[in-house]
Design an enzyme around this catalytic site. Structure first.
Site, PDB file in Angstrom:
ATOM      1  N   ARG A   1    -137.568 110.935  20.367  1.00 17.77           N
ATOM      2  CA  ARG A   1    -137.713 109.833  21.321  1.00 17.77           C
ATOM      3  C   ARG A   1    -139.122 109.231  21.244  1.00 17.77           C
ATOM      4  NH1 ARG A   1    -141.263 108.906  26.030  1.00 17.77           N
ATOM      5  NH2 ARG A   1    -140.143 107.606  27.508  1.00 17.77           N
TER       6      ARG A   1
ATOM      7  N   THR B   1    -148.645 103.419  32.458  1.00 16.20           N
ATOM      8  CA  THR B   1    -148.069 104.764  32.583  1.00 16.20           C
ATOM      9  C   THR B   1    -146.846 104.687  33.491  1.00 16.20           C
ATOM     10  OG1 THR B   1    -148.447 106.945  33.603  1.00 16.20           O
ATOM     11  CG2 THR B   1    -149.827 105.156  34.371  1.00 16.20           C
TER      12      THR B   1
ATOM     13  N   HIS C   1    -142.366 105.155  33.744  1.00 22.68           N
ATOM     14  CA  HIS C   1    -141.089 105.313  33.035  1.00 22.68           C
ATOM     15  C   HIS C   1    -141.122 104.498  31.738  1.00 22.68           C
ATOM     16  CE1 HIS C   1    -136.663 104.604  32.331  1.00 22.68           C
ATOM     17  NE2 HIS C   1    -136.784 105.914  32.325  1.00 22.68           N
ATOM     18  N   GLY C   2    -141.271 105.208  30.622  1.00 21.96           N
ATOM     19  CA  GLY C   2    -141.547 104.563  29.338  1.00 21.96           C
ATOM     20  C   GLY C   2    -140.521 103.549  28.904  1.00 21.96           C
TER      21      GLY C   2
ATOM     22  N   THR D   1    -149.272 110.887  31.555  1.00 16.40           N
ATOM     23  CA  THR D   1    -149.791 110.050  30.467  1.00 16.40           C
ATOM     24  C   THR D   1    -151.215 109.672  30.839  1.00 16.40           C
ATOM     25  OG1 THR D   1    -147.621 109.170  29.935  1.00 16.40           O
ATOM     26  CG2 THR D   1    -149.496 107.775  29.364  1.00 16.40           C
TER      27      THR D   1
ATOM     28  N   GLY E   1    -141.588 106.382  23.150  1.00 13.01           N
ATOM     29  CA  GLY E   1    -141.699 105.657  24.419  1.00 13.01           C
ATOM     30  C   GLY E   1    -142.585 104.438  24.305  1.00 13.01           C
TER      31      GLY E   1
END
Lengths: 310, 310
Positions: B199, B222, B224-225, B171, B201
């Site tokens: 999905r 940035t 783990h969304g 990201t 995020g």
């Protein structure tokens, strides 16, 4: 702790003639949610049941009776959160299902994700056995009238949706604490009348429309979605409570702060982890109801609290 | 105030072999953003240019080179925010455009809304003259390999995406302060490798992936969304700075707090309104670079700060 549930039926410029329908609807919903809490359900079961009740009621802008986008379509969204582990589920751009909140709950329980939208959300809902309904079956007569009124007033009003507090009146939400002290929150909406196709608001956003944290409390918000999401209204209230404010002061301060900064209105319902209630709205009206100590409290005007036996 | 820009190229378990590409990419991006600031552009022009540069670079998971969903498709999302009035624009579920960040900016400037998704976002992009590209033109060889690796490891790993820190690495984001003291933030991503279709995020979420407030500072996150969105990581950092912490301490405390509560990793870059820099990541690595006082600073390992002349 004795379970508590509070619901709202949307903040906005609600007309006199719609007050009774809103009162009836929030009282039915809060009792549906409370019944779950009394019959072994947890806070998540409770807030889902309350929101499902309002998604079926055309007095609210959620599920059946949702407002329409510029194409005359219903596009709904919802979110749900569990305060024990901050687990959450949300959906957006849902067109063909009666209960977005129940699909959101499946996102929470049955996927590694927190938020599904559009066609992916539809495929997931079908895979989970949700019944697809014809999109037009979700459209009420008053939603059609509201869109026509909006379109007849001319295109340039698109930018003033929030300031006029038109449409979008009637997002629904619920916050509950169960006997184990777990907090859950659910929020569901059809969005804003005359919105662009594909518009996503605050309701499915964790921190915007919904927040639950067993260590602090739970919040569901309603009002001008674009302002709520920019201000992170639900999360702002959580942080104020974390900083020591009680539910009522935190809710009031955040709603007033958002309106002062962004010049649009909103409302919020809050429970602290200790069971204190916070209710505030900067709009003309907001329908709400809660059950605490075997009584139903409800209101829709500023400084109005009515009560009746459970 | 002398303008400053900072960029990141994603937090995660970045392998040795990818370090040089990330370094080159963040340095090109930060110079592209800084050039705008030196040539009359404001902070919004600057962060858009920096992110556009990384959306073109297959070393990053944004634009060309985005990771793939379970159907082998690119579905991208981005957000941008202007700290003066908290105005924001975001898009999600974008499949056929090279620069999601530029569409997000148009949502900010040209609509009454803050967030468009799916087909509605596509229609809006076409109406605004963005060039539609074949979806497969955005797919890199390494993205195909990453999805194959993911699928070959079996279905049950879907729930462990975050913990393994696979995919989603890269990201991109940028935070800038311009000569007038205005702050802007932009964040763009392809999401998480092997994600479900539809999905969404943290990246398009104001308060999750992006936040800018001239009164406080700006943040791009940035990692783990799903964890970032539940924790409202960017907004948490804003609130810590509002409470008196400097950019570095606030960033560190929030990232550590998120990882402790949710057991997944993240990173963030922060500028305070005074131009103080905050950089922290709980993942193995995060590529970053900033320009301040005519020097380029950059790094990717913990406790690493390299520098070179502008």
């Amino acid at each position: 702790m004795k379970p508590i549930i509070i619901v709202h039926g949307g903040a906005g410029d609600i007309s006199e003639s719609r007050i009774q329908g809103k009162f009836d609807g929030v009282k039915v919903a809060v009792r549906a949610g409370y019944e779950k809490l009394m019959n072994g359900g947890n806070a998540l079961d409770s807030v889902e049941a309350a929101v499902v009740s309002m998604e079926l009621d055309e007095n609210f802008n959620a599920g059946y009776g949702s407002v329409l986008n510029l194409n005359g379509e219903v596009e709904m969204e919802a979110s749900i959160m569990w305060g024990q582990d901050l687990n959450s589920g949300a959906v957006t751009l849902i067109k063909e299902f009666q209960h977005p909140i129940s699909i959101a709950r499946k996102v929470l329980t049955d996927t590694p994700h927190s938020f599904l939208g559009g066609n992916g959300a539809k495929l997931f809902a079908l895979e989970k056995g949700f019944q697809q309904v014809p999109p037009e079956s979700l459209i009420s007569e008053s939603a059609k009238e509201a869109l026509n009124d909006f379109l007849n007033k001319g295109d340039d009003q698109r930018t003033e949706i929030g300031k006029k507090d038109e449409g979008g009146v009637g997002t629904v939400g619920a916050v509950a604490i169960d006997a184990d002290g777990h907090i859950a929150v659910a929020t569901s909406t059809g969005g804003i009348n005359g919105k662009m196709v594909g518009r996503i608001g605050d309701t499915p956003l964790i921190g915007g429309g919904t927040y639950a944290d067993d260590n602090v409390g739970g919040i569901s918000t309603t009002g001008h979605g674009e302002s709520i999401l920019k201000y992170c209204l639900a999360h702002t209230i959580i942080k104020l409570m974390e900083g020591g404010l009680d539910a009522d002061t935190a809710t009031r301060q955040a709603v007033i702060g958002m309106t002062a900064r962004l010049n649009n209105t909103a409302g919020a319902i809050t429970l602290s982890k200790n069971g204190d209630v916070g209710i505030h709205f900067s709009s003309k009206r907001m329908a709400w109801a809660y059950v605490k100590n075997d009584k139903v409290y409800y209101g829709i005007e500023h400084d109005q609290t009515l009560e009746e036996p459970l």
